[in-house]
Design a protein around this motif. Sequence first.
Motif, PDB file in Angstrom:
ATOM      1  N   MET A 115      47.495  42.979  47.563  1.00 38.62           N
ATOM      2  CA  MET A 115      48.534  43.826  48.142  1.00 38.62           C
ATOM      3  C   MET A 115      49.880  43.657  47.452  1.00 38.62           C
ATOM      4  O   MET A 115      50.719  44.552  47.479  1.00 38.62           O
ATOM      5  CB  MET A 115      48.660  43.556  49.646  1.00 38.62           C
ATOM      6  CG  MET A 115      47.427  43.937  50.463  1.00 38.62           C
ATOM      7  SD  MET A 115      47.044  45.713  50.417  1.00 38.62           S
ATOM      8  CE  MET A 115      45.578  45.712  49.346  1.00 38.62           C
ATOM      9  N   GLU A 161      44.039  40.640  52.857  1.00 35.09           N
ATOM     10  CA  GLU A 161      44.310  41.775  53.738  1.00 35.09           C
ATOM     11  C   GLU A 161      43.004  42.122  54.444  1.00 35.09           C
ATOM     12  O   GLU A 161      42.055  42.624  53.824  1.00 35.09           O
ATOM     13  CB  GLU A 161      44.822  42.956  52.913  1.00 35.09           C
ATOM     14  CG  GLU A 161      44.740  44.320  53.571  1.00 35.09           C
ATOM     15  CD  GLU A 161      45.510  44.432  54.869  1.00 35.09           C
ATOM     16  OE1 GLU A 161      44.874  44.719  55.907  1.00 35.09           O
ATOM     17  OE2 GLU A 161      46.744  44.245  54.857  1.00 35.09           O
ATOM     18  N   ASP A 164      41.397  45.453  53.886  1.00 31.46           N
ATOM     19  CA  ASP A 164      40.923  45.673  52.521  1.00 31.46           C
ATOM     20  C   ASP A 164      39.513  45.096  52.346  1.00 31.46           C
ATOM     21  O   ASP A 164      38.857  45.355  51.340  1.00 31.46           O
ATOM     22  CB  ASP A 164      41.889  45.027  51.527  1.00 31.46           C
ATOM     23  CG  ASP A 164      41.628  45.429  50.084  1.00 31.46           C
ATOM     24  OD1 ASP A 164      41.288  46.615  49.850  1.00 31.46           O
ATOM     25  OD2 ASP A 164      41.746  44.565  49.198  1.00 31.46           O
ATOM     26  N   ILE A 230      52.322  48.461  48.888  1.00 33.81           N
ATOM     27  CA  ILE A 230      51.505  49.352  49.720  1.00 33.81           C
ATOM     28  C   ILE A 230      52.345  50.517  50.240  1.00 33.81           C
ATOM     29  O   ILE A 230      51.816  51.598  50.534  1.00 33.81           O
ATOM     30  CB  ILE A 230      50.871  48.569  50.896  1.00 33.81           C
ATOM     31  CG1 ILE A 230      49.773  49.395  51.588  1.00 33.81           C
ATOM     32  CG2 ILE A 230      51.928  48.149  51.899  1.00 33.81           C
ATOM     33  CD1 ILE A 230      48.523  49.554  50.791  1.00 33.81           C
TER      34      ILE A 230
END
Length: 348
Positions: A115, A161, A164, A230
Amino acid sequence: MKTIDLKSLQLEDLIDVFLELGEKKYRALQTFRWIHQKMVPSIDDITELPKILRDKLNENYLFSTLKVAKRLDSKYDETSKYLFILEDNNIIESVMMKHKHGITVCLSTQVGCRMGCEFCASTKNGLVRNLLPGEILEQFYLIQKDQGKNISNIVLMGSGEPLDNYENTIKFLRIIHSKEGQNLGHRHITISTCGIVPKIYDLAEEEMPINLSISLHSPFDEERKKIMPIANRYSIDKIIEACNYYIEKTNRRITFEYTLIRDVNDKLSDALEIVRLLNGMLCHVNLIPLNIIKEFEHEKSNNKAINNFKEILVKGGISTTIRKEMGADVNAACGQLRRDYINRETIN
């Protein structure tokens, strides 16, 4: 080649495995309970199964395990940091925190992270790979066995994350919630995300009323882009829309995590924009003093600025707390201990 990890299988999938082996369905239930209730370290420890069956499972299936490389205990509070070595020698970390209301563990969902948040140590070496559900579970099991007490709360806020690694995270959640396993209530589990909008909508449809935490860190898109890549994909308005949908589907309050960085996002205009942004929303803001890392040149806001920021939000009708700093002396912030360990091993 063995490719299926027994610890990562939900009960219905484990039943299919045993039926394919020509075994009875109840053997799968026995195995699931031994893995997820008794938290056995190997297939050989499932002594309720005949040895010939255990040998067959060992021959054909994986059984994810971790080893504790290091445990650091804070001198200031009841926080412990665990550094785990995976079977492929990758490194992850977890944190155990004791509160009046019980024990909370912060678990990792990935080795590293892609990220790219500027102030986070977890992402500095990039993403190595996703963790299997069994590897996420094993962090919980090893800490619970080491502490000798039941863990009451989970936050998926360690390295990586969670959204993810969506499929493996969902499988982890279903297994840890199973009544044949730890039977941990959904409302005792929190997922933290930097704001992967499509996955927030997917999570809302899972019918799991878990707590959702959003890493906000700036109420302005252009400023957020500077510290959180992001933000180049998903605007704050889109994140708020997804959060409102999540609230509508689950009736759960959203938490917005906000790391306060001196002269970056701790100004009066930032606080007032948060009040405008979150007005009328079922939410809570958690203000976090910055954990300083050498790769990030900025400093944390001073206590006066933090308290003033909170006061503005509270006066604006936003439920707000300041996160208590825990485990500062054991590098308890995400990724710090892992990064230091990797750097030392590289130097040596």
